[in-house]
Design a protein around this motif. Structure first.
Motif, PDB file in Angstrom:
ATOM      1  N   GLU A 306      25.777  29.899 -26.679  1.00 28.95           N
ATOM      2  CA  GLU A 306      24.713  30.265 -25.733  1.00 28.95           C
ATOM      3  C   GLU A 306      23.794  31.336 -26.338  1.00 28.95           C
ATOM      4  N   ILE A 307      24.412  32.325 -26.983  1.00 30.47           N
ATOM      5  CA  ILE A 307      23.630  33.403 -27.610  1.00 30.47           C
ATOM      6  C   ILE A 307      22.683  32.809 -28.656  1.00 30.47           C
ATOM      7  N   GLU A 308      23.227  31.939 -29.490  1.00 29.16           N
ATOM      8  CA  GLU A 308      22.423  31.310 -30.548  1.00 29.16           C
ATOM      9  C   GLU A 308      21.305  30.458 -29.969  1.00 29.16           C
ATOM     10  N   PHE A 309      21.611  29.726 -28.880  1.00 29.10           N
ATOM     11  CA  PHE A 309      20.603  28.863 -28.249  1.00 29.10           C
ATOM     12  C   PHE A 309      19.425  29.692 -27.731  1.00 29.10           C
ATOM     13  N   VAL A 310      19.713  30.782 -27.012  1.00 25.69           N
ATOM     14  CA  VAL A 310      18.640  31.619 -26.458  1.00 25.69           C
ATOM     15  C   VAL A 310      17.848  32.271 -27.589  1.00 25.69           C
ATOM     16  N   LEU A 311      18.551  32.769 -28.615  1.00 25.91           N
ATOM     17  CA  LEU A 311      17.869  33.401 -29.754  1.00 25.91           C
ATOM     18  C   LEU A 311      16.945  32.417 -30.467  1.00 25.91           C
ATOM     19  N   GLN A 312      17.482  31.248 -30.779  1.00 26.39           N
ATOM     20  CA  GLN A 312      16.690  30.251 -31.520  1.00 26.39           C
ATOM     21  C   GLN A 312      15.471  29.801 -30.717  1.00 26.39           C
ATOM     22  N   THR A 313      15.662  29.617 -29.394  1.00 28.16           N
ATOM     23  CA  THR A 313      14.541  29.187 -28.558  1.00 28.16           C
ATOM     24  C   THR A 313      13.487  30.288 -28.489  1.00 28.16           C
ATOM     25  N   ALA A 314      13.933  31.546 -28.360  1.00 29.09           N
ATOM     26  CA  ALA A 314      12.990  32.679 -28.320  1.00 29.09           C
ATOM     27  C   ALA A 314      12.230  32.782 -29.644  1.00 29.09           C
ATOM     28  N   GLN A 315      12.943  32.571 -30.751  1.00 25.85           N
ATOM     29  CA  GLN A 315      12.306  32.639 -32.074  1.00 25.85           C
ATOM     30  C   GLN A 315      11.238  31.548 -32.229  1.00 25.85           C
ATOM     31  N   ARG A 316      11.486  30.430 -31.586  1.00 31.39           N
ATOM     32  CA  ARG A 316      10.566  29.305 -31.697  1.00 31.39           C
ATOM     33  C   ARG A 316       9.227  29.592 -31.021  1.00 31.39           C
ATOM     34  N   PHE A 317       9.283  30.351 -29.919  1.00 30.61           N
ATOM     35  CA  PHE A 317       8.063  30.534 -29.116  1.00 30.61           C
ATOM     36  C   PHE A 317       7.456  31.934 -29.194  1.00 30.61           C
ATOM     37  N   LEU A 318       8.107  32.872 -29.887  1.00 28.31           N
ATOM     38  CA  LEU A 318       7.552  34.221 -30.016  1.00 28.31           C
ATOM     39  C   LEU A 318       7.137  34.477 -31.460  1.00 28.31           C
ATOM     40  N   SER A 319       5.991  35.126 -31.657  1.00 28.97           N
ATOM     41  CA  SER A 319       5.520  35.368 -33.027  1.00 28.97           C
ATOM     42  C   SER A 319       6.357  36.456 -33.708  1.00 28.97           C
ATOM     43  N   LYS A 320       6.808  37.448 -32.941  1.00 26.72           N
ATOM     44  CA  LYS A 320       7.736  38.443 -33.488  1.00 26.72           C
ATOM     45  C   LYS A 320       9.137  37.899 -33.219  1.00 26.72           C
ATOM     46  N   LYS A 321       9.826  37.497 -34.270  1.00 25.99           N
ATOM     47  CA  LYS A 321      11.083  36.759 -34.114  1.00 25.99           C
ATOM     48  C   LYS A 321      12.275  37.701 -33.827  1.00 25.99           C
ATOM     49  N   PRO A 322      12.859  37.623 -32.629  1.00 23.97           N
ATOM     50  CA  PRO A 322      14.007  38.503 -32.352  1.00 23.97           C
ATOM     51  C   PRO A 322      15.250  38.061 -33.126  1.00 23.97           C
ATOM     52  N   THR A 323      16.026  39.041 -33.582  1.00 29.99           N
ATOM     53  CA  THR A 323      17.278  38.739 -34.284  1.00 29.99           C
ATOM     54  C   THR A 323      18.444  39.293 -33.470  1.00 29.99           C
ATOM     55  N   ARG A 324      19.642  39.043 -33.941  1.00 27.61           N
ATOM     56  CA  ARG A 324      20.830  39.543 -33.240  1.00 27.61           C
ATOM     57  C   ARG A 324      20.826  41.077 -33.162  1.00 27.61           C
ATOM     58  N   ALA A 325      20.300  41.712 -34.185  1.00 24.87           N
ATOM     59  CA  ALA A 325      20.263  43.181 -34.213  1.00 24.87           C
ATOM     60  C   ALA A 325      19.320  43.752 -33.155  1.00 24.87           C
ATOM     61  N   ASP A 326      18.407  42.914 -32.648  1.00 20.75           N
ATOM     62  CA  ASP A 326      17.440  43.382 -31.643  1.00 20.75           C
ATOM     63  C   ASP A 326      17.965  43.276 -30.215  1.00 20.75           C
ATOM     64  N   VAL A 327      19.110  42.636 -30.027  1.00 21.19           N
ATOM     65  CA  VAL A 327      19.656  42.433 -28.675  1.00 21.19           C
ATOM     66  C   VAL A 327      20.208  43.762 -28.149  1.00 21.19           C
ATOM     67  N   LEU A 328      19.593  44.272 -27.091  1.00 23.85           N
ATOM     68  CA  LEU A 328      20.026  45.550 -26.504  1.00 23.85           C
ATOM     69  C   LEU A 328      21.175  45.349 -25.525  1.00 23.85           C
ATOM     70  N   SER A 329      21.164  44.186 -24.871  1.00 21.98           N
ATOM     71  CA  SER A 329      22.236  43.873 -23.920  1.00 21.98           C
ATOM     72  C   SER A 329      22.291  42.366 -23.754  1.00 21.98           C
ATOM     73  N   VAL A 330      23.476  41.842 -23.515  1.00 21.53           N
ATOM     74  CA  VAL A 330      23.636  40.417 -23.191  1.00 21.53           C
ATOM     75  C   VAL A 330      24.467  40.352 -21.926  1.00 21.53           C
ATOM     76  N   PHE A 331      23.977  39.617 -20.934  1.00 15.50           N
ATOM     77  CA  PHE A 331      24.794  39.491 -19.725  1.00 15.50           C
ATOM     78  C   PHE A 331      24.938  38.032 -19.312  1.00 15.50           C
ATOM     79  N   ALA A 332      26.128  37.720 -18.844  1.00 12.84           N
ATOM     80  CA  ALA A 332      26.449  36.365 -18.417  1.00 12.84           C
ATOM     81  C   ALA A 332      26.699  36.367 -16.918  1.00 12.84           C
ATOM     82  N   GLY A 333      26.263  35.317 -16.261  1.00  5.56           N
ATOM     83  CA  GLY A 333      26.489  35.189 -14.820  1.00  5.56           C
ATOM     84  C   GLY A 333      26.954  33.787 -14.492  1.00  5.56           C
TER      85      GLY A 333
END
Length: 536
Positions: A306-333
């Motif tokens: 799930e983490i990889e899916f959200v990251l990869q999708t965000a990287q696809r649509f954002l010009s500044k590509k977020p990486t794992r090191a940029d994740v400040l918090s991850v929450f699951a519901g």
């Protein structure tokens, strides 16, 4: 909203009209609906209000663009009406949020513009603003961080954005103001039945004192979300699945990844779900996924996939590509989806509509639903209790009932981080004036002050570090490391206010660190959580 006062009411009341099990969105809404009609109402929550699903949403008050695509017009119309009412009744927490859909093919712009015009029409007089087709240039202007390669056009539309657990606390306050009795850390461990196998009450244990209570009532309501099946085990002779939990996760990033006021919406990702990147408390929340989960948990953990899916999708649509090191918090519901009639149905096909079930024992259970429609769900539950003869008929009056903190938006400064307190803002400022030490920041990198911590303890029934840092002040959801660094400070003030010793403080800090693990990516968990440990 003081726990000792609520306990006193419980001890001095012989019989209730309505007993509600569960303190999430549906349970709290039902307590408010019942109390405002004049029924003697009690709500029991095993942990803290909104501890589960109701604090872990995408932070949207919305009709559900995806449900429109699925043809569920009734659900969308109902949700859009409730969205409009909520914006009026809790204007300090619900804001009009503009969303931009970037299109990377020629037909997308017109297709989504047409669909969203129907969305606008369904919202009627409670519309948040009309949607429209925008050029590539305008799309970049509104979303400077959008991926420009292959971009053709965009569509802008409006929906609602809110703070979920703050709304839960305000609902609890409003219910108490209307005469309801609400208790957190009070777990229902048994259903009381008469000789005709009818549910006539519950047995509950107070986790703080160990005291047990037999509580009798006319209408017993099971609003336990993903824990519905556990209560039904106490109720049914034959076990049956009433809900299937589906997990959604969100990653939180710094605002630099999506500067500006507009949110990004991707209507179709590779797994068929919608992906949002939404500004929230000066950060960006990106999600969500949809994964069927076998086991439910109070602290669901994001899966690596799930983490990889959200990251990869965000990287696809954002010009500044977020990486794992940029994740400040991850929450699951976990979403408590009403179990489908046929086994093996995908969660995307399971309707988000709610169902009110009346068992042979008379227990009333709510399954499905979503935050946006909590008020309508609550109305339906109490109407069902009236229809089944458990309560005398009284009309619902929550449609235009202001929720605690409600404040005219014209008088609200959303630049001030205290805006979520609405009409309570002057009281928090007064706290800081009377006790100047409470002006101190909770953490140097964040605006929250110690006054908000003390307010949560004295007026919002916060009992643990987790209650404060996760659901009263949203630091754990915004920046997990900062929350962990603030935990000792919060534990000490809790101990001082409630009356706990050093042993409790140390245990509480450890407990919070254990919870916080799930909000950090796996590779940072041990590194960060062990850095304060002194060598033996």
């Amino acid at each position: 909203m003081k726990r000792s006062e609520q306990l006193s009411i419980l001890k001095n009341t012989e019989k209730w009209d309505v007993i509600i099990i569960g303190g999430g969105a549906s349970g709290l809404g039902t307590a408010l609906d019942a109390a405002s009609r004049g029924y003697k109402t009690i709500l029991l929550e095993a942990v803290d209000f909104a501890k589960g699903t109701s604090s872990r949403s995408t932070k949207l008050v919305h009709g559900g663009v995806r449900y429109l695509e699925q043809g569920d017009i009734h659900l969308v119309r109902e949700a859009l009406k409730e969205r409009g009412l909520l914006a009026k009744n809790a204007s300090h927490l619900v804001k009009n949020q503009s969303f931009v859909i970037p299109n990377y093919n020629w037909w997308g712009g017109w297709f989504y513009t047409f669909g969203l015009k129907i969305y606008d029409l369904l919202s009627g007089r409670l519309s948040f603003g009309s949607s429209k087709y925008i050029s590539k240039k305008k799309t970049i202007e509104m979303l400077p961080a959008v991926e420009r390669k292959g971009l053709i056009s965009g569509v802008i539309y409006h929906d609602g954005q809110f703070d979920d657990s703050r709304l839960a606390i305000n609902l609890a306050q409003t219910a108490i103001e209307k005469g309801a009795c609400l208790l957190n850390y009070s777990k229902v461990i048994n259903l009381l039945k008469d000789d005709k196998n009818q549910v006539v009450g519950v047995e509950a244990i107070d986790h703080e004192t160990g005291d047990r209570y037999e509580i009798k009532g006319a209408a017993i309501i099971n609003a336990t979300g993903v824990f519905t099946n556990a209560i039904m085990k106490l109720n049914d002779k034959v076990y049956k699945k009433y809900i299937v939990p589906s997990q959604g996760i969100h990653l939180v990033f710094d605002k630099s990844f999506l500067p500006g006021e507009h949110a990004l919406m991707i209507p179709k990702t590779s797994d068929g779900r919608v992906l949002f990147a939404v500004p929230w408390h000066n950060y960006i929340v990106v999600g969500t996924t949809d994964t069927l989960i076998r086991k439910h948990s109070l602290e669901p953990i994001a899966l690596e996939s799930e983490i990889e899916f959200v990251l990869q999708t965000a990287q696809r649509f954002l010009s500044k590509k977020p990486t794992r090191a940029d994740v400040l918090s991850v929450f699951a519901g976990l979403r408590p989806l009403a179990a489908p009639e046929e086994e093996g149905k995908s969660t995307k096909e399971v309707s988000r509509s709610h169902k009110v079930i009346v068992s042979e024992t008379g227990l009333i259970t709510i399954t499905g639903g979503k935050w946006t429609t909590y008020r309508k769900i609550s109305e339906d539950i109490i109407n069902k209790a009236i229809k089944t003869g458990k309560l005398p008929k009284k009309d619902c009056n929550t449609e235009f009932l202001p929720i605690h903190g409600n404040k005219a938006t014209s008088a609200l400064d959303r630049e001030n981080h205290l805006y979520i307190y609405g009409s309570d803002i002057p009281k928090i400022i007064e706290l800081q004036q009377n006790e100047p030490e409470l002006k101190e920041k909770l953490h140097p990198d964040h605006e929250f002050t110690m006054a908000e911590v003390v307010w949560a303890i004295r007026h919002e029934m916060a009992r643990t570090v987790d209650d404060i840092l996760a659901r009263r002040v949203r630091l754990l959801f915004l920046d997990a490391r900062a929350a962990i660094e603030s935990s000792e400070k919060v534990a000490r003030i809790l101990a001082k206010e409630i009356g706990h010793n050093e042993v409790w403080i140390n245990k509480e800090i450890l407990n919070f660190k254990e919870i916080s693990k799930g909000f950090l990516l796996p590779e940072f968990q041990q590194v960060f959580l062990n850095k304060d440990k002194k060598p033996a």
